[in-house]
Design a protein around this motif. Structure first.
Motif, PDB file in Angstrom:
ATOM      1  N   SER A  50       0.823  -1.204   0.000  1.00 45.55           N
ATOM      2  CA  SER A  50       0.000   0.000   0.000  1.00 45.55           C
ATOM      3  C   SER A  50       0.860   1.258   0.000  1.00 45.55           C
ATOM      4  O   SER A  50       0.570   2.225  -0.720  1.00 45.55           O
ATOM      5  N   ASP A  51       1.915   1.257   0.801  1.00 43.20           N
ATOM      6  CA  ASP A  51       2.804   2.418   0.831  1.00 43.20           C
ATOM      7  C   ASP A  51       3.374   2.697  -0.552  1.00 43.20           C
ATOM      8  O   ASP A  51       3.424   3.850  -1.002  1.00 43.20           O
ATOM      9  N   ASN A  54       0.709   4.065  -3.038  1.00 48.85           N
ATOM     10  CA  ASN A  54       0.097   5.348  -2.694  1.00 48.85           C
ATOM     11  C   ASN A  54       1.073   6.486  -2.448  1.00 48.85           C
ATOM     12  O   ASN A  54       0.663   7.650  -2.419  1.00 48.85           O
ATOM     13  N   THR A  55       2.340   6.184  -2.272  1.00 55.59           N
ATOM     14  CA  THR A  55       3.278   7.251  -1.981  1.00 55.59           C
ATOM     15  C   THR A  55       3.480   8.176  -3.186  1.00 55.59           C
ATOM     16  O   THR A  55       3.479   7.710  -4.332  1.00 55.59           O
ATOM     17  N   TYR A 258      -4.934   3.456   7.224  1.00 54.96           N
ATOM     18  CA  TYR A 258      -3.840   4.126   7.920  1.00 54.96           C
ATOM     19  C   TYR A 258      -4.326   4.753   9.224  1.00 54.96           C
ATOM     20  O   TYR A 258      -5.531   4.991   9.416  1.00 54.96           O
ATOM     21  N   ASN A 266      -0.869   7.835   6.323  1.00 55.74           N
ATOM     22  CA  ASN A 266      -0.836   7.687   4.873  1.00 55.74           C
ATOM     23  C   ASN A 266       0.435   8.307   4.293  1.00 55.74           C
ATOM     24  O   ASN A 266       0.855   9.379   4.725  1.00 55.74           O
ATOM     25  N   THR A 334      -5.219   9.840   7.900  1.00 55.00           N
ATOM     26  CA  THR A 334      -5.939   8.563   7.908  1.00 55.00           C
ATOM     27  C   THR A 334      -6.626   8.225   6.588  1.00 55.00           C
ATOM     28  O   THR A 334      -7.398   7.271   6.523  1.00 55.00           O
ATOM     29  N   THR A 335      -6.375   8.981   5.543  1.00 53.51           N
ATOM     30  CA  THR A 335      -6.935   8.621   4.240  1.00 53.51           C
ATOM     31  C   THR A 335      -6.492   7.204   3.865  1.00 53.51           C
ATOM     32  O   THR A 335      -5.297   6.916   3.863  1.00 53.51           O
ATOM     33  N   GLY A 337      -5.273   3.852   2.028  1.00 51.92           N
ATOM     34  CA  GLY A 337      -4.471   3.582   0.844  1.00 51.92           C
ATOM     35  C   GLY A 337      -5.226   2.675  -0.103  1.00 51.92           C
ATOM     36  O   GLY A 337      -5.776   1.655   0.313  1.00 51.92           O
TER      37      GLY A 337
END
Length: 482
Positions: A50-51, A54-55, A258, A266, A334-335, A337
């Protein structure tokens, strides 16, 4: 490729605060991974995946820039497709092969070696099959992501670190065919009446039925991906996936939840807020398109610091003060991912319907996909109706209709937007005049292989580069036919 052993994530229960234990020589230490619970490995892998997806870190994931959703403010190397200076491909390779894939491999090993207690024996065969399938489905996802990024990649030998540190590369087309078979076998082995992972599954909390929907949706993604390169396999696979049950609403989304504090917020927030830097604004290409089309998603895509909305010129340093900022979602710790969304799947159904007449009426499937995106970004039903009326499905040029709408809809899923763009050739994007010479005046259609592959695995690298037609940003993948 260097031997694939790096980190195994150790997860604390509850808040899933993550710490990494550096188990150097993991492949020769029998007391390292095998004393770790598979749930911890699964959780770590899911967070790492996820990181990565989404990063917005320019060291890892630049697809928001490639697709001209965002623009850099001061340092514009990546907006001009310079992906070499920061060794970005090295980082992507490590993110996917090591931090995500190898933790799943080790989790599988532990599950396969586990000896159930007397009370567990009767239920264990079904539970074991579900756990192995859940782990393998995620591996399929990662392999597809790697193929879609590079083309030919190490596959058949990529996990055999005990036997080879110089894995050969397999052809992308062969990998896709293998992944389809593999995923079908995973789905056939699953049983919703059995258990999965009671803990450690941060995507679906152990819900086997939702994992099956995810698996079928991934099968549809694989099918649509090869629509132009292997249409017969693509059509039969897409039919199987849709008939078996794909995502049907946002309740089926595959998301990573997150938290509000470091290191678990996030990665958007990490880069835009916690990093205390103002490095990005909205990209002019997308903002202009949305302004022209009176797109109601502008109010959530972008901040209202500038009205009317204004985007930074692609490839050029752009003022943070005078261009639209990215919306509040990117500044919220907290959005969730996004790993795979119903919106994404709805666009695959629309494409399958347009190509092969499966998944419903093409115009209806298109409307469903656009509505899914509008709802995802909080657009009211009345405004959604107005927007769809102004942008109806074009039967004569369905690739333009679906391609442009999918591009906008995938604003927060840059890699997926890149896939739609390469497959459908819409929207029409122009590379900035300042782009690096390696781009040859075009928007890149792949990443070049990691520089370290040229030195640590040179023979297999050279064979792969020759097989795909050259290790260049402009070399089309096997499925990118037009």
């Amino acid at each position: 490729m260097k031997k694939i052993f790096k980190y195994i994530g150790v997860l604390s229960l509850g808040a899933f605060a993550l710490s990494c234990s550096n188990f150097e020589e993991l492949n020769t230490d029998p007391n390292s991974a095998y004393t770790t619970k598979p749930e911890a490995l699964l959780s770590y892998s899911q967070k790492q995946l996820s990181d990565y997806l989404n990063t917005p870190s320019v060291n890892e994931n630049n697809f928001r820039l490639t697709m001209q959703y965002w623009q850099e403010v001061t340092y514009v190397d990546e907006s001009n497709y310079d992906f070499v200076t920061r060794n970005i491909s090295n980082n992507v390779w490590s993110d996917l092969y090591v931090d995500t894939m190898q933790n799943l491999v080790k989790a599988k090993n532990i599950v396969n070696q586990y000896v159930p207690t007397a009370t567990e024996q009767s239920a264990w065969p079904i539970k074991k099959a579900n756990q192995i399938a859940i782990l393998d489905i995620q591996q399929v996802f990662i392999y597809q992501t790697l193929v879609d990024t590079y083309g030919d990649i190490p596959y058949s030998e990529s996990n055999g670190i005990e036997t080879t540190s110089l894995p050969k590369y397999n052809k992308g087309a062969d990998i896709y065919a293998s992944l389809i078979t593999r995923l079908k076998n995973d789905l056939a082995s699953m049983n919703i009446n059995g258990g999965g992972f009671e803990s450690g599954d941060l995507f679906y909390d152990g819900n086997v039925a939702k994992w099956m929907k995810f698996g079928n949706s991934l099968l549809l993604k694989l099918a649509v991906g090869i629509a132009d390169s292997n249409p017969s396999l693509a059509q039969t696979t897409a039919t199987d996936a849709i008939n078996s049950g794909v995502m049907i609403s946002s309740a089926d989304n595959c998301l990573f939840k997150y938290l509000s504090s470091s290191p678990n917020f996030n990665p958007l927030y990490e880069n835009l807020v916690a990093g205390n830097r103002n490095d990005f604004v909205a990209g002019k290409t997308l903002v202009d398109h949305m302004n022209i089309n009176a797109d109601p998603r502008r109010t959530t895509f972008f901040d209202t610091n500038v009205v009317p909305y204004k985007g930074g010129t692609i490839g050029t340093p752009s003022s943070f003060a005078t261009n639209s900022h990215i919306g509040e979602f990117a500044y919220t710790a907290t959005t969730p991912g996004v790993v795979m969304s119903y919106t994404e799947v709805a666009f695959y159904i629309a494409e399958a319907s347009a190509r092969w007449g499966i998944g419903g009426n093409p115009a209806t499937a298109y409307a469903n996909a656009v509505n899914a995106s509008l709802a995802e970004w909080g657009v009211s039903l009345a405004n959604a109706d107005t927007y769809l009326t102004a942008h109806p499905y074009n039967t004569a040029n369905w690739k333009k209709s679906i391609g442009e709408q999918a591009w906008v809809a995938m604003f927060n899923q840059g890699m997926i937007g890149w896939n739609f763009y390469r497959r459908l050739d819409f929207p029409v994007l122009a590379a900035p005049a300042t782009a690096v010479s390696q781009a040859e005046g075009k928007v890149p259609v792949r990443l070049q292989y990691p520089v370290r592959e040229t030195t640590t695995n040179p023979t297999n690298y050279a064979a792969a580069a020759s097989s795909i037609g050259g290790d260049k940003l402009t070399t089309k993948l096997f499925w990118d036919k037009f």
